[in-house]
Structures are given as structure tokens and as C-alpha cells.
Design a protein around this motif. Structure first.
Motif, PDB file in Angstrom:
ATOM      1  N   GLN A 165       0.828  -1.209   0.000  1.00 16.18           N
ATOM      2  CA  GLN A 165       0.000   0.000   0.000  1.00 16.18           C
ATOM      3  C   GLN A 165       0.864   1.263   0.000  1.00 16.18           C
ATOM      4  N   ALA A 166       1.948   1.239   0.775  1.00 17.15           N
ATOM      5  CA  ALA A 166       2.847   2.399   0.821  1.00 17.15           C
ATOM      6  C   ALA A 166       3.511   2.624  -0.531  1.00 17.15           C
ATOM      7  N   LEU A 167       3.876   1.546  -1.225  1.00 16.90           N
ATOM      8  CA  LEU A 167       4.489   1.675  -2.548  1.00 16.90           C
ATOM      9  C   LEU A 167       3.517   2.287  -3.553  1.00 16.90           C
ATOM     10  N   VAL A 168       2.277   1.811  -3.560  1.00 13.56           N
ATOM     11  CA  VAL A 168       1.278   2.346  -4.487  1.00 13.56           C
ATOM     12  C   VAL A 168       1.024   3.825  -4.204  1.00 13.56           C
ATOM     13  N   ALA A 169       0.919   4.164  -2.917  1.00 13.86           N
ATOM     14  CA  ALA A 169       0.712   5.567  -2.561  1.00 13.86           C
ATOM     15  C   ALA A 169       1.906   6.425  -2.981  1.00 13.86           C
ATOM     16  N   HIS A 170       3.108   5.887  -2.831  1.00  7.62           N
ATOM     17  CA  HIS A 170       4.326   6.605  -3.236  1.00  7.62           C
ATOM     18  C   HIS A 170       4.309   6.892  -4.728  1.00  7.62           C
ATOM     19  N   LEU A 171       3.963   5.908  -5.536  1.00  4.09           N
ATOM     20  CA  LEU A 171       3.925   6.098  -6.984  1.00  4.09           C
ATOM     21  C   LEU A 171       2.830   7.070  -7.392  1.00  4.09           C
ATOM     22  N   ALA A 172       1.678   6.966  -6.730  1.00  7.52           N
ATOM     23  CA  ALA A 172       0.583   7.897  -7.033  1.00  7.52           C
ATOM     24  C   ALA A 172       0.992   9.327  -6.720  1.00  7.52           C
ATOM     25  N   ALA A 173       1.699   9.527  -5.599  1.00  8.09           N
ATOM     26  CA  ALA A 173       2.148  10.877  -5.223  1.00  8.09           C
ATOM     27  C   ALA A 173       3.138  11.440  -6.237  1.00  8.09           C
ATOM     28  N   LEU A 174       3.891  10.550  -6.896  1.00 14.38           N
ATOM     29  CA  LEU A 174       4.827  11.001  -7.932  1.00 14.38           C
ATOM     30  C   LEU A 174       4.112  11.368  -9.231  1.00 14.38           C
ATOM     31  N   GLY A 175       2.843  10.967  -9.366  1.00 18.82           N
ATOM     32  CA  GLY A 175       2.072  11.315 -10.557  1.00 18.82           C
ATOM     33  C   GLY A 175       1.744  10.149 -11.474  1.00 18.82           C
ATOM     34  N   HIS A 176       2.090   8.924 -11.088  1.00 13.80           N
ATOM     35  CA  HIS A 176       1.779   7.756 -11.918  1.00 13.80           C
ATOM     36  C   HIS A 176       0.290   7.436 -11.827  1.00 13.80           C
ATOM     37  N   ARG A 177      -0.312   7.143 -12.984  1.00 12.79           N
ATOM     38  CA  ARG A 177      -1.748   6.870 -13.011  1.00 12.79           C
ATOM     39  C   ARG A 177      -2.072   5.461 -13.517  1.00 12.79           C
ATOM     40  N   ARG A 178      -1.065   4.747 -14.043  1.00 17.53           N
ATOM     41  CA  ARG A 178      -1.302   3.378 -14.523  1.00 17.53           C
ATOM     42  C   ARG A 178      -0.149   2.502 -14.063  1.00 17.53           C
ATOM     43  N   LEU A 179      -0.468   1.400 -13.362  1.00 18.14           N
ATOM     44  CA  LEU A 179       0.538   0.553 -12.745  1.00 18.14           C
ATOM     45  C   LEU A 179       0.396  -0.896 -13.184  1.00 18.14           C
ATOM     46  N   LEU A 180       1.523  -1.617 -13.110  1.00 19.34           N
ATOM     47  CA  LEU A 180       1.537  -3.063 -13.343  1.00 19.34           C
ATOM     48  C   LEU A 180       2.091  -3.746 -12.102  1.00 19.34           C
ATOM     49  N   HIS A 181       1.471  -4.858 -11.710  1.00 21.92           N
ATOM     50  CA  HIS A 181       1.962  -5.640 -10.581  1.00 21.92           C
ATOM     51  C   HIS A 181       2.525  -6.968 -11.065  1.00 21.92           C
ATOM     52  N   ILE A 182       3.745  -7.292 -10.609  1.00 20.81           N
ATOM     53  CA  ILE A 182       4.314  -8.624 -10.818  1.00 20.81           C
ATOM     54  C   ILE A 182       4.158  -9.374  -9.511  1.00 20.81           C
ATOM     55  N   SER A 183       3.328 -10.405  -9.504  1.00 22.78           N
ATOM     56  CA  SER A 183       3.015 -11.145  -8.287  1.00 22.78           C
ATOM     57  C   SER A 183       3.946 -12.336  -8.117  1.00 22.78           C
ATOM     58  N   GLY A 184       4.078 -12.782  -6.874  1.00 26.81           N
ATOM     59  CA  GLY A 184       4.754 -14.043  -6.586  1.00 26.81           C
ATOM     60  C   GLY A 184       3.839 -15.208  -6.904  1.00 26.81           C
TER      61      GLY A 184
END
Length: 338
Positions: free
Chosen positions: A174-193
Motif C-alpha cells: 500500500q505504501a508503494l502504491v501511494a508513493h507512486l501515485a504521489a509522484l504522478g503515476h496513473r497506470r501501474l503493473l503488478h508482478i506477483s509471486g
């Protein structure tokens, strides 16, 4: 089988005895024995001298003698697996330290779940010694099923990362997603285990929940096996339409970064990449990796404390407050044009 032992590595020196401690502290060996037994009626100045001597001599109790005297075992059998992975390895280290601090010996057995008789074989190794209790450090569904089907004649604690979005690893995602959103990213990809790991499932759900809450778009999840090679394959397998990647561990993030480089994309100028675990090498990636630091050792310590409470019939300790710490480095930055 890897075991803690009653005799530590003293660089070739003979381990200290209570007589050595008594001489160093200037007290009788009976006083040292009373101190080790928890006797309260020792004068503060004497107690301080004994404590100092114990520390200076790195005194370790002889657990075999203690068990004979008390009539009960101080040996804990710990079943684990996948110890090459960061989380399980650090949890096991924390468990071993907590057992040692409490005056117990931890016998750690790594189970090969590819063997159909793995749990039975492990139990056979454990029961060759008298045990006070069993600790099962579980990461995968297969290990969970094997342990829950086994029969134990002593107190048991099964430590398994929660299969929901409320654990320490999940707060980190959650902290990582919030960090990226604060930087201005609007589209993300997740690589899962791997999907048979409860931690991988809960991290993926946490990623989705955090992205939805922040109004971000996401690509379909791509899956790896925790290794750098699988992170590389996840990015090389299909075109990327996101400006940032959240990998479920640092090793997969490393592989993803190489795949991006070979596609002619720069990190973080074209794509930001973040991971989970803060392995020692993370700050030396090129560029240094933004990640989250999890206190896995606290999980192991708490599991042992809970087991010892069951063994000794004392109140169980409260669960520790474990928050993941965001470690922002150079692999994350605002997207182009932001």
C-alpha cells in the motif's frame, strides 16, 4: 538438519561454566545458580556483578543439564521450508534468536515438500529428541496442508502470513502504491509471486485495493516465482502499457529492470520500478531500488514467544506492531511529462 546447539562457537575456547562466572563476579557458584534460576533475593550490587560476568564470558546455559534437573524439555522443533527466500529465512532467524533468549534450543528442519513423506521424515528427526513444542513456519498452501494434517503430541504454533490485506507485507505494498501515485503515476503493473503463497496473494489483493482507492488504472497481473529470471520474463513476455511496476519482491524487480533496459527503456526516466523486502543488494541495483523494509524477524520472535507461553502455561504476548518502512531510492520518479 540445522540446529542451534548448547555449545556456542567460542573461537576454540572452552565454554564458560558457572564457576568461571562466579570467579569473575567475586561471588559463590551458588549465588550464580540462584541468579540463573530467577531468585529475587540477591542484592542489586551482587546482581549487577553477576550480569556483567555473564555478558563478558558469553555464558550459555547447559540446556541438557537444565532439562534433566527440571524434568522437562527446553527443546523446540521448528519446521520450515523455502528458507532461500527472504521472508522465510528472516522469520527463522528471528525465531532462533527468541528461543535462545528464552533459554530454549531451536532445532530447525527445512522440509522438502517435493518428497511425499517430507513431514513424516521431519517429525521423525524431531522426535528423536524430547520436545517441549513444535513451531511450523508456513509459507505455501502445500506446507499448510501437510502441517495441519500432521499429529503432534506437544503444543504447536503454526505461523503463516495472513491471507488477507492487513499484514505487514500488505501495508508495505500500500505504501508503494501511494508513493507512486504521489509522484504522478496513473497506470501501474503488478508482478506477483506464486499463487500458492499466501503472501503473494495478499500482496496482489493489497495492490489492487490500494490502486482502486487512489483511482489508478492497472494492467492484468503478471506472475513470477520470486526469482530475477521470472521478473525478467514477466516484462519481456508482453508490451508494457504502464509507467510504473510494483514487483512483489526485490529479486523480481531486478529482473524487470534488466528486461526494460534491453527494450531500450530507462529506469526511472521511462518506467519506475519498485520492490518489496529491501534485500541487502537493493541499494546497489542500477539504479538503487525503491522498496519497503519488513521486520520479518519480529514475526519469528512473536511465534516463539506464543509457543513458549503455551508450553509454560503463561499468558500469550500481544502481537507486535509491525509496520513496513518505505525506502525511497532512485528507481522511482515522476513519469515523463508529469
Amino acid at each position: 538438519m540445522t540446529s542451534t546447539t548448547d555449545l556456542a562457537d567460542h573461537g576454540g575456547r572452552k565454554p564458560a561454566t558457572i564457576y568461571d562466572v562466579a570467579t569473575a563476579a567475586g561471588v559463590s557458584h551458588q549465588t550464580v545458580s540462584r541468579f540463573l534460576a530467577g531468585y529475587e533475593g540477591i542484592r542489586p550490587a551482587t546482581r549487577a556483578r553477576v550480569e556483567l560476568a555473564l555478558a563478558e564470558l558469553d555464558y550459555r546455559p547447559n540446556m541438557s543439564a537444565r532439562s534433566l534437573k527440571s524434568g522437562r524439555s527446553h527443546r523446540i522443533g521448528a519446521l520450515t521450508h523455502e528458507t532461500a527466500q527472504v521472508g522465510p529465512g528472516r522469520i527463522a532467524e528471528g525465531a532462533a534468536a527468541a528461543a535462545r533468549d528464552a533459554g530454549y534450543v531451536l532445532d530447525l528442519i527445512s522440509v522438502d515438500l517435493h518428497s511425499p513423506h517430507a513431514i513424516d521424515d521431519a517429525l521423525g528427526q524431531l522426535t528423536s529428541h524430547s520436545l517441549a513444542g513444535v513451531l511450523a513456519l508456513v509459507s505455501t498452501d502445500e506446507m499448510r496442508d501437510a502441517v495441519t494434517a500432521a499429529r503432534f503430541d506437544v503444543p504447536v504454533v503454526i505461523e503463516r502470513e495472513s491471507d488477507d490485506a492487513h499484514g505487514i507485507s500488505e501495508s508495505g505494498v500500500q505504501a508503494l502504491v501511494a508513493h507512486l501515485a504521489a509522484l504522478g503515476h496513473r497506470r501501474l503493473l503488478h508482478i506477483s509471486g506464486p499463487s500458492n503463497w499466501s503472501s503473494a496473494r495478499s500482496r496482489e489483493r493489497s495492490f489492487r485495493a490500494a490502486a482502486t482507492a487512489l483511482g489508478l488504472e492497472t494492467e492484468p497481473t503478471r506472475y513470477g516465482d520470486w526469482s530475477p529470471g521470472s521478473g525478467y520474463a514477466a516484462i519481456a513476455s508482453a508490451p508494457l502499457r504502464s509507467t510504473a511496476i510494483v514487483a512483489s519482491n526485490d529479486q523480481m524487480a531486478l529482473g524487470a529492470m534488466l528486461a526494460l533496459k534491453r527494450q531500450g527503456l530507462a529506469v526511472p526516466a521511462d518506467v519506475s520500478v519498485v520492490g518489496v523486502d529491501d534485500i541487502p543488494e537493493a541499494e546497489y541495483f542500477d539504479p538503487p531500488l525503491t522498496t519497503v523494509r519488513n521486520d520479518f524477524a519480529a514475526t519469528g520472535r512473536y511465534a516463539v514467544e506464543e509457543l513458549i507461553a503455551r508450553i509454560e502455561g503463561t499468558p500469550a504476548p500481544g502481537p507486535p506492531v509491525r509496520l513496513a518502512e518505505l525506502v525511497a531510492r532512485e528507481s522511482s520518479a515522476p513519469p515523463r511529462g508529469a
